[in-house]
Every structure is written in structure tokens, then in C-alpha cells.
Design an enzyme around this catalytic site. Structure first.
Site, short mmCIF file in Angstrom:
data_model
loop_
_atom_site.label_atom_id
_atom_site.label_comp_id
_atom_site.label_asym_id
_atom_site.label_seq_id
_atom_site.Cartn_x
_atom_site.Cartn_y
_atom_site.Cartn_z
N GLU A 71 -1.30 4.43 -2.07
CA GLU A 71 -1.80 3.59 -1.01
C GLU A 71 -3.44 3.72 -1.21
OE1 GLU A 71 0.82 5.18 -0.46
OE2 GLU A 71 2.32 3.71 -0.19
N PHE A 94 5.00 -1.91 3.92
CA PHE A 94 5.20 -1.28 5.54
C PHE A 94 3.92 -0.81 5.89
CE2 PHE A 94 9.29 -1.37 3.50
CZ PHE A 94 10.31 -1.83 4.36
N PHE A 97 2.85 2.88 6.35
CA PHE A 97 2.14 3.46 5.11
C PHE A 97 0.73 3.42 5.20
CE2 PHE A 97 5.79 1.99 2.23
CZ PHE A 97 6.80 2.50 3.27
N HIS A 140 9.21 3.11 9.46
CA HIS A 140 9.28 1.88 8.94
C HIS A 140 9.48 0.53 9.88
CE1 HIS A 140 9.96 3.98 5.16
NE2 HIS A 140 9.81 3.05 4.44
#
Lengths: 342, 373, 321
Positions: A71, A94, A97, A140
Site C-alpha cells: 500500500e 479495506f 489498510f 476489516h
């Protein structure tokens, strides 16, 4: 005009903007999916919940980019690309993250323009799923919009329906600032009438989903739906509510909130995010400071407890705001005796 | 049913309306009313409208102020002095029981919805209501409007007659290409629509810029026009309120559009947030604002109307009725002066630019009579 | 490789400008007139200039907290930089960025960066823009040995390879990440890291302009030709502390003195070009003198320049809000 799901509305917004502007690109983990697999199938997923399905087929590998599960690098790359001529829509999958790439959002994209004396434009959209209700547990399921709202330089969108999602996403893509666009994962199959044409909904203008005389409910994202259901029930009991969907938490339409509180004198805020320093706290402070004299009753907030999101359904249901909890809070604000919600 | 008891039910204003709120009775219970008297203010999600009494009698109320009820639900009854309370109660009980079972049918009937059709490669949103042998009516809305401008009129005019409303190019749910934006071009599209629908001849009921389009259509194809009923039509004088036109084009938020919409009506309280929302929804479609700009640039260059369509009326080959609100803030009512004597001109006091909404029942009656002649 | 005379003169001027700019800041900072903190690039001039001599305004660089040299090498205007460091309204960032955030996108300078490892992901994005827009440009990330260990950097090496981006990663290895030696903090070898990601690895002496120019030229040509990223490992020494005020107690006495005496990139350059007859000593003297004047007037102008105004506080957070 036809009925479209939240998922279809978002897909259509992306598709129409990619057709309109060749600088718009989509990137993220498995936004297509299947690259490097043994079957030779690409566009295998179209996003983990199928939101970007079909974009690769229409727009090709140059504009629909699967990323490694890294990411920091790809969100940073989206910021860098935005500052140098593209209009990327990066999907963070999500929102939880964001822990892996917050620097790229908070210290880089959000601050370029200010740090650089107004010389940068960073037309970046970061899409991410958020919210509880899927038994996805603590890593999540968070509703992190207050985290982004806190950061100057970001705009934060929390759409409440398919119509809203399409117009707000097109606005986000055409906007020249970094925009965080948060999609409640429980809403992807919600349907409503959505125009086939492209359209925009401006940021910073709240939507009133209903107008009433007795009390104002401010709700965010999926909570708007719950607030409307509660307001329907309350209407039958003679309590008429205004329901405000702010649409964006940054910018926040403070005028409309204050106007409605001035009209009704009572306020309930429904916020799925964790209770400390969340939008409910922010709106409460706003109203306490600027509409104190209008208040006929204490402000009530319907929010989760200060815990991580639990896994088991029985706990997750307890955790989340519900129609019943909103109804109870409204009655409490109206001066009714209210049973304790377990 | 007791023939001496008249039910008063929640009216249906426009297609989308499934329920309405009784904003307030305008007549005290026990008062005598006659047909056409304003009975109550009914609030829909779009607009508040006065509901006129369907008959005569003494009002006995059923619903209270502030109640929201489905279309067709009983809100009151009219009965003469000699009808007993017991009879009225029995009537109400029976009506309510039957309404509950009828409700589903009523919902089906309400399902008539506009459709988007392809007319010579152009998408037009059309609402086609009613049937009968009488000459059909084509409803043409004005600048920035759409077919819902006729929400209080369409069904009423369509009793025993085909009445078609459509969104002009660039408006509502129709395609956003407006050609050069002139009344002549838009009239051409209306002719195409009539041909497509197999309508050889129609009464044109038109409002504002729609009036100019109707006049242009009558000029281009007089054989297609049975009559003209024009409500505050453009094309009869040079003046136009450019604060409205420009404001309507540029406003993109509730706060900016609401004052602009205020120009439309005499009673500013008619302009609600929902009405503004509907207009904003349309204006936010890609191409809508540029379509409006194109029309404004062609029709109102330099802040004045470009087309003088009086010659169409002066030619005297089309029967015409002109209706105009005395307090029109968009197109001044004086533009209704100086027309040939054969043209009936009806000036409505206390009404702004939207008589078909502000005085729906009057307008429906007048136009209904006019097209029936 | 033959370097054009123009390029040599321009590069010498850039190196001299950086040296004088930084030496002057060292002096001025001590007076207390400069707010915040500054990180000086003295001793590393040949790296930034040697790399940027291979770039155009269309190419993009991202820099580090030690960014003054990269800015000057990429052509950012010196007076505006000085005013920025003094926190003046006339600064390149209107006094709102300061030393660590000098940027000029019109020069392809995507900003100095206060976050270690902040630049490499951004450069992946700039390279993606160049690739998608097919403009033939490349993007270069300068980063230090400290940043070489950041996850964001390692992720970027991977992403640039996966996407075959026209990106070059220039590792300026001065041996210290703040006050901690690279020999302590960097595991394995940088060469093995580059090879692990499947990209070419080049190494050079960062005090030798010609060596940097040559190696950077190869790495940039590789990327520009569409062959994907490359890593250039530049070994050099910083002459001052991590920031101004750092007493450098972690460095052996004589370490900096030796670097100044034996590895001054300006001296090395002068000797090389005059001995080879490429440039005349007096030409270089003229540049020295012109740069001295330029820095002097930049400092005077910065000190006299207006401060930001109250309204500037709220301006330019967003394009539109």
C-alpha cells in the site's frame, strides 16, 4: 434512469469518467485480478467485491493497474502521479489498510499544495471499503472517516446511497484536491434509481432526506438509511424528524446543520465510527458553540462503544448503531423515558 | 353508500405522489363549502397546493392537520345538516375498509411513469396519459422545466383525451443536445415527436419558453395545431428577467437556487427544498447547464428576447388562449396586451409565472373548456 | 563520454552555487535568524549535479530532507529558495514550506521531503505519469542510506520493476542515517538489494562529478529506453552534521577534515577540467565570483523580503473547498 446497485453506480461513475478523460486511471490490489495466475484469466475479480469489474476489458492494462500488496508504494505512486499529470483513482480495498500507507496520504498528498505555496494540484481519489456488519472483525470493519477528516488538505466523502455514490464519485474524480471516498461494504447491493448519464453532486452541501419539525438527526454513510427507518417509525408515533446526510465530512456543511437545529431545537447524531474524536463529537461541539440557545434538550449521540469491532454477530450487533437505538435516542431527546439498551 | 355524503380524499398531484401531508385545513369543521372552495393545503414532497372542494356541503373532518396519508385516503367528508353522525361514522368506517383493499389497485394505477423514447435518434422522455376520440394535447414546458411542471394538470386534462407531456431537449430526462437552442429548432423536435406518436393534430398547451416553441410550431406547421393555450408565453415581447435566467443557469446549491426559484411564483413559500433538489439533480447532469446556456444565448441575447412571434397570432388561423399571472416576475404581464381580439386573454390576479401550479384547478378548468370547444 | 562544454560550465556553476549556498546557511543559521532547522548538502554536490545534468525540465525528481542541492541542481531559483528558508512571502513556497519542502513542479522538482522514504513511492507515480502520457520523461528518486531501509523504499523498488517504470533510484550513501552508521543500520548489500528486485545496479564515487555523470547517464538511459528502473549507488560524505547544531560526536575526529581535504568535488572537478584543457581556470574563477554575488544578494533580498500575511495562513490548503 434505471435501478442500480451501489456497486453498479460506482462502477458506472468510474467507467464514464475514464471514457471522458484519458488521464483517469484506476489502480489497486486486484482491481482486475488474475495477473500472474496459472489460468491466464485476467479481470478475475474486478476488485475484491467486484466493484471495478470490466474496467480492464474496456480500458486496458495501461489504465487499470493491478498492484502488488504494497500500500505504501502504490498509494504514494498515486499521489506522485496525481501531482504530475494523471488523475488516479487508487483503491485501498479495506480502509483499515491505511495503517500501511498513512504517510503517503497524510504527509504527502494532503500537504503538497500548502507546503509548496499553492503550486501543486493533486487530483487523487482513494476509494476504500469501510464499516461493520460483515463479521469481518477488528482489522476489516472500521469506520475511519474521522481519521481523514482530521487532516487538512483531504476531502472526505461518505456516500449514503447509489445515487449519491455515483454523483459524488464523479465529483471526486473531477476535483483537483485529494479525496478519500469511503464505501460502506454492507451497501454494495442496495439499489435505487440512478441516472444513466454522468452527473455530479458538489461537496460540502448536505442532503436533507426528510424534513420534520421536532428533531434533527445527523447521520453519516449507511447510518442515513438507519436514521430514515427510525424517522419513519417515529413519524407514526407523532415525532417528526429532519434527517441530514452531510455527504462529505470534509468539507462539512455546518450551515445546514445549524439551520436545522435552530428550527427543531433537538439533535441526535448517528455515527458508526469509534466515539472519541469522531464526527458526532465534532458536530456536537459545533452545535454547542453556535446553536446553544436553540437547544431544547441535550444532544444525543448514537455510536459504537470504545472497543475494536468484534467478530461474533451477537457482539457486532451490540456494537453497531441500530434503528432501535436511534429511535430510543430520539425519544430520549424528546423527553420520553427511555429503556436502557443492552 | 349514502349519496348525501361526499368523501374528500387525499388528492394526487403529479405522478410521483403516493402520499401527501395535510398541511392545514382552510375551512373550519362545520362550515358550509361549495364546489371549488379551497378546502386544505396539501403538502407533497415537491410543493404545497391548495385542494379545492369537489362538492358542496358541511365539512366534517376526518384527518387532522399534519397527518400524512396515502393518495386516495379519506381526509374528510361533506354532508348536509340532516345526515346523522351515526350515518357519517358508518360511511367513514366502510370507506376506510374499502380503501384498504383498493389501495393496492390504486398503487398500480399510479405506476404510469414516463418513458424515454428514441425520436429520430434523439432520446426524449415522454409521459403519455389518457385516451379517447378527442384531439390530443401536447404539453410543452418552459426554460429549465420538465414534464413534472404539469403535475397538477396532466391527469386532469387527460380525462377522455390523450395528453402527452415531454421533456424538451436539454431538459429533464431527454438528451442534452439542443441544436442552436432556438424556438424553431425545439419546435422541430416537437413536430418529430408528434409524428413519432402518430398524432396528426394536437392542441398545444405551453408555458413560458414552451409558449414561444408552440408559436414557432404553429408558424412552421399550422395544420398540426388544433389550438394554442399559452401560459405566460415567451415570444410576445422583448423583456425577460435575466436575473432569473442567469441565476438559474449558475446556481448549483440549495442556498443559491432557492432565491432564484422564488421569481417563479407569487407565494414564495411554495418553493421548497425538495423542489430545489429536483432542479439541482437535473442541472447536475452532464450537459444540462451547457444546454441551458445555449438556449439562453440564442433566445435571450443581450438580455432580451430575440424572437417576436406575435405574427403567428396576428395571422389569425389558429385559435388561441393566453393565460398570464398578474404578478409574473419573469415575463411581464403587459406582454399579453395588443393581441388580436380573437385571442382570449385571461389575467390571473395574485399569481406569478407558474399559474398551472399556483392556480391548477382554475387553469385546468379554463384549458379543459377551451380545448373542448 | 564527451560532455559538452556548456554542460561542464553549467554543472560547475550548480556545484559552486550549492556549496556557497550551504556554507552561507551554516554561517547564517548560527546567528539565529533562520527559523526551524536545516540539513546541509555540502560535500555531496557532485551527486545531485552529476545526476541532474542528464535530466530535462520534463523529467521529475523527488528529494529528501537534505534537499537544497537537488533543488539547485534541477534549476530551482536560488533567491526564491533563500527567501523560503528565511520564511519569507517571496519564497518559492511563500514561506509555508521551509527548507524541507522546497518544490517547483514547473522544474520537475517534486519536493524536498521531511519524511525519510517519502520520495521513492512518489517517484513511482511520476514515472507512471511519464509512461502513461508517453512523454519520454524519467523520474528520479534521491534517497539516503537511512531511507534505503524504509519499507516504502523497498516497496517502490518492487513496484517500479513490476510496472517496468522509467524510474531511477539514486541512493546517496553518506554513511549515516542521522547519528547512526549505515554499517549498523543497513543489512546485506545495496547491490544485492537491486539485484534481488531484478534491476541494474551501478555504483560510483559521489565526489567525482564525471563518475556520477557517467553512471547516472547509463541508469537514466536504461529507464528512458523503457527497460524499467535502475539503482545508482553514490558513495559520498557529508561535511556537516545531520542538521545544523549536530555536534557529530559519533564521527571520528579528522573524518570530515579528510573529506574536505582529499575529496572536495569542486577541487577534483577543477583539477580535472583544467588539466584536460576542457575549461580555463579563469572561467571557473569568474563563476566563483558570480556565484558569490548571487548568494550575497539572495541573502540580502531574503532578509529584506516581506513576511507572510495573516491571510496566507488559510490560503492554498485546497484548490477549492
Amino acid at each position: 434512469m434505471s435501478k442500480k446497485s451501489f456497486r453498479q453506480a460506482i462502477n458506472e461513475a468510474l467507467r464514464q469518467e475514464m471514457r471522458r478523460d484519458p488521464r483517469v486511471i484506476v489502480m489497486g490490489e486486484d482491481v482486475a485480478g488474475g495477473h500472474g495466475g496459472t489460468s491466464g484469466t485476467v479481470d478475475a475479480w474486478g476488485g475484491v467485491l467486484g466493484v471495478t469489474k470490466g474496467l480492464l476489458t474496456e480500458f486496458g492494462e495501461d489504465r487499470v493497474l493491478d498492484t502488488p500488496i504494497t500500500e505504501a508504494s502504490y498509494i504514494g505512486a498515486a499521489a506522485g502521479a496525481a501531482a504530475t499529470g494523471l488523475r488516479p483513482v487508487a483503491e485501498l480495498m479495506f480502509v483499515d489498510f491505511v495503517g500501511c500507507c498513512l504517510d503517503q496520504i497524510m504527509n504527502q498528498a494532503a500537504k503538497f499544495r500548502y507546503m509548496f505555496g499553492g503550486k501543486a494540484r493533486t487530483p487523487l481519489v482513494i476509494r476504500a471499503m469501510f464499516g461493520a456488519g460483515f463479521n469481518a472483525a477488528a482489522q476489516h470493519s472500521q469506520a475511519l472517516y474521522p481519521l481523514f477528516t482530521h487532516i487538512p488538505g483531504l476531502k472526505v466523502v461518505v456516500p449514503s446511497s447509489p445515487y449519491e455514490a455515483k454523483g459524488l464519485l464523479i465529483e471526486a474524480i473531477r476535483d483537483d484536491d485529494p479525496v478519500i471516498f469511503l464505501e460502506h461494504k454492507v451497501m454494495y447491493d442496495d439499489e435505487e434509481e440512478v441516472p444513466d448519464e454522468a452527473y455530479t453532486i458538489p461537496f460540502g452541501e448536505a442532503n436533507l432526506t426528510r424534513e420534520g419539525d421536532d428533531l434533527t438527526i445527523v447521520a453519516f454513510g449507511r447510518m442515513v438509511k438507519l436514521a430514515n427507518e427510525a424517522a419513519d417509525r417515529l413519524e407514526r408515533q407523532g415525532i417528526s424528524c429532519t434527517v441530514i446526510d452531510p455527504r462529505t465530512t470534509s468539507p462539512l456543511d455546518t450551515d445546514t446543520i445549524l439551520d436545522c437545529v435552530a428550527d427543531t431545537g433537538r439533535l441526535v447524531i448517528v455515527d458508526e465510527s469509534s466515539p472519541r474524536c469522531n464526527m458526532a463529537a465534532d458536530v456536537s461541539a459545533l452545535v454547542a458553540e453556535y446553536a446553544f440557545d436553540a437547544l431544547k434538550a441535550p444532544i444525543r449521540r448514537v455510536m459504537p462503544p470504545h472497543t475494536p469491532v468484534p467478530f461474533a454477530s451477537v457482539l457486532e450487533n451490540l456494537y453497531l448503531p441500530s434503528v432501535e437505538k436511534i429511535e430510543a435516542a430520539v425519544k430520549a431527546a424528546m423527553g420520553h423515558r427511555v429503556p436502557e439498551i443492552a | 353508500m349514502n349519496a348525501s355524503i361526499t368523501p374528500i380524499t387525499m388528492p394526487k398531484f403529479g405522478l410521483a405522489m403516493t402520499e401527501g401531508k395535510l398541511a392545514g385545513w382552510m375551512v373550519r369543521p362545520g362550515s358550509r363549502v361549495k364546489a371549488g372552495d379551497d378546502l386544505a393545503d396539501i403538502e407533497t414532497s415537491k410543493i404545497t397546493n391548495a385542494y379545492e372542494s369537489p362538492g358542496a356541503g358541511i365539512l366534517r373532518q376526518v384527518a387532522s392537520d399534519g397527518e400524512t396519508l396515502p393518495v386516495g385516503a379519506l381526509i374528510g367528508v361533506l354532508a348536509e345538516d340532516d345526515v346523522s353522525d351515526a350515518d357519517i361514522d358508518a360511511f367513514i368506517a366502510r370507506f376506510t375498509a374499502e380503501f384498504a383493499t383498493d389501495d393496492a389497485d390504486a398503487q398500480d394505477a399510479a405506476a404510469a411513469e414516463p418513458t424515454v423514447i428514441d425520436v429520430k435518434g434523439r432520446a426524449l422522455r415522454v409521459l403519455d396519459l389518457g385516451h379517447g376520440d378527442a384531439t390530443p394535447v401536447l404539453l410543452i414546458h418552459g426554460f429549465g422545466g420538465d414534464l413534472t411542471n404539469w403535475m397538477f394538470n396532466h391527469a386532469a386534462l387527460a380525462e377522455g383525451r390523450r395528453v402527452v407531456a415531454f421533456d424538451l431537449p436539454g431538459h429533464g430526462g431527454s438528451a442534452k443536445d439542443v441544436g442552436d437552442g432556438s424556438p424553431a429548432f425545439l419546435a422541430g423536435v416537437a413536430i418529430d415527436l408528434l409524428d413519432h406518436l402518430g398524432i396528426g393534430k394536437a392542441h398545444l398547451v405551453a408555458h413560458s419558453l414552451g409558449g414561444a416553441i408552440a408559436l414557432a410550431l404553429a408558424g412552421q406547421a399550422p395544420d398540426k395545431v388544433a389550438s394554442l393555450a399559452l401560459i405566460a408565453p415567451a415570444g410576445l415581447g422583448p423583456e425577460i428577467n435575466m436575473d432569473f435566467i442567469n441565476g438559474f443557469i449558475t446556481a448549483d446549491r440549495q442556498k443559491t437556487i432557492q432565491p432564484v426559484l422564488g421569481y417563479l411564483v407569487h407565494d414564495k413559500s411554495l418553493i421548497g427544498r425538495k423542489m430545489a433538489d429536483d432542479i439541482l439533480r437535473y442541472k447536475r447532469l452532464d450537459g444540462a447547464v451547457s444546454a441551458l446556456m445555449q438556449i439562453a444565448a440564442t433566445c435571450f441575447p443581450d438580455g432580451r428576447q430575440a424572437d417576436d412571434l406575435r405574427p403567428v397570432l396576428e395571422r389569425g388561423d389558429v385559435r388561441a388562449l393566453i393565460l398570464w399571472g398578474e404578478d409574473d416576475e419573469i415575463l411581464p404581464v403587459r406582454q399579453s396586451g395588443g393581441l388580436p381580439p380573437a385571442v382570449t386573454v385571461d389575467i390571473l390576479p395574485g399569481v406569478g409565472h407558474m399559474p398551472q401550479m399556483e392556480r391548477a384547478a382554475d387553469i385546468n378548468r379554463t384549458i379543459g373548456t377551451f380545448v373542448a370547444q | 563520454m564527451q560532455i559538452a562544454r556548456e554542460t561542464l560550465l553549467r554543472s560547475y556553476r550548480a556545484m559552486r552555487t550549492i556549496r556557497d549556498f550551504e556554507e552561507r546557511l551554516h554561517v547564517e543559521f548560527a546567528t539565529g535568524e533562520i527559523p526551524g532547522f536545516v540539513h546541509l548538502y555540502c560535500g555531496e554536490e557532485a551527486s545531485g549535479v552529476g545526476v541532474c545534468a542528464n535530466l530535462t525540465d520534463q523529467d521529475t525528481i523527488a528529494s529528501t530532507h537534505r534537499g537544497h542541492g537537488h533543488c539547485i541542481a534541477k534549476g530551482v531559483e536560488v533567491a526564491g529558495m533563500m527567501a523560503e528558508i528565511y520564511g519569507r512571502r517571496t519564497g518559492v513556497c511563500q514561506g509555508k514550506g521551509g527548507s524541507m519542502h522546497i518544490a517547483d513542479l514547473s522544474r520537475g522538482m517534486l519536493g524536498a521531503n521531511g519524511i525519510v522514504g517519502g520520495g521513492p513511492p512518489l517517484i513511482c507515480g511520476a514515472a507512471l505519469s511519464h509512461k502513461t502520457l508517453k512523454n519520454g520523461a524519467v523520474a528520479v528518486a534521491f534517497y539516503g542510506d537511512g531511507a534505503s531501509n524504509e519499507g516504502s523504499t523497498l516497496e517502490s523498488l518492487n513496484l517500479a520493476t513490476v510496472w517496468r517504470l522509467p524510474a531511477v533510484f539514486v541512493l546517496e550513501d553518506n554513511g549515516y542515517g542521522e547519528a547512526t552508521g549505515a554499517s549498523y543500520a543497513c543489512a546485506g548489500s545495496q547491490k544485492a538489494r537491486a539485484e534481488g528486485f531484478g534491476m541494474p545496479y551501478l555504483e560510483c564515487d559521489g565526489t567525482d562529478f564525471f563518475a556520477v555523470h557517467q553512471a547516472a547517464g547509463e541508469a537514466i538511459a536504461h529507464a528512458r529506453a523503457g527497460n524499467g528502473p535502475a539503482m545508482l549507488h553514490v558513495r559520498l560524505a557529508r561535511w556537516y552534521g545531520h542538521f545544523e547544531g549536530d555536534a557529530m560526536t559519533y564521527r571520528a575526529s579528522g573524518e570530515v577534515a579528510a573529506a574536505r581535504a582529499d575529496h572536495d568535488c569542486l577541487t577534483i572537478f577543477r583539477t580535472r577540467v583544467t588539466q584536460a584543457g576542457l575549461l580555463d581556470g579563469t572561467e571557473l574563477d569568474d563563476i566563483d565570483s558570480a556565484v558569490r554575488d548571487e548568494i550575497e544578494s539572495a541573502v540580502i533580498a531574503a532578509k529584506q523580503a516581506p513576511l507572510p500575511e495573516a491571510a496566507d495562513l488559510l490560503a492554498d490548503v485546497y484548490v477549492r473547498y
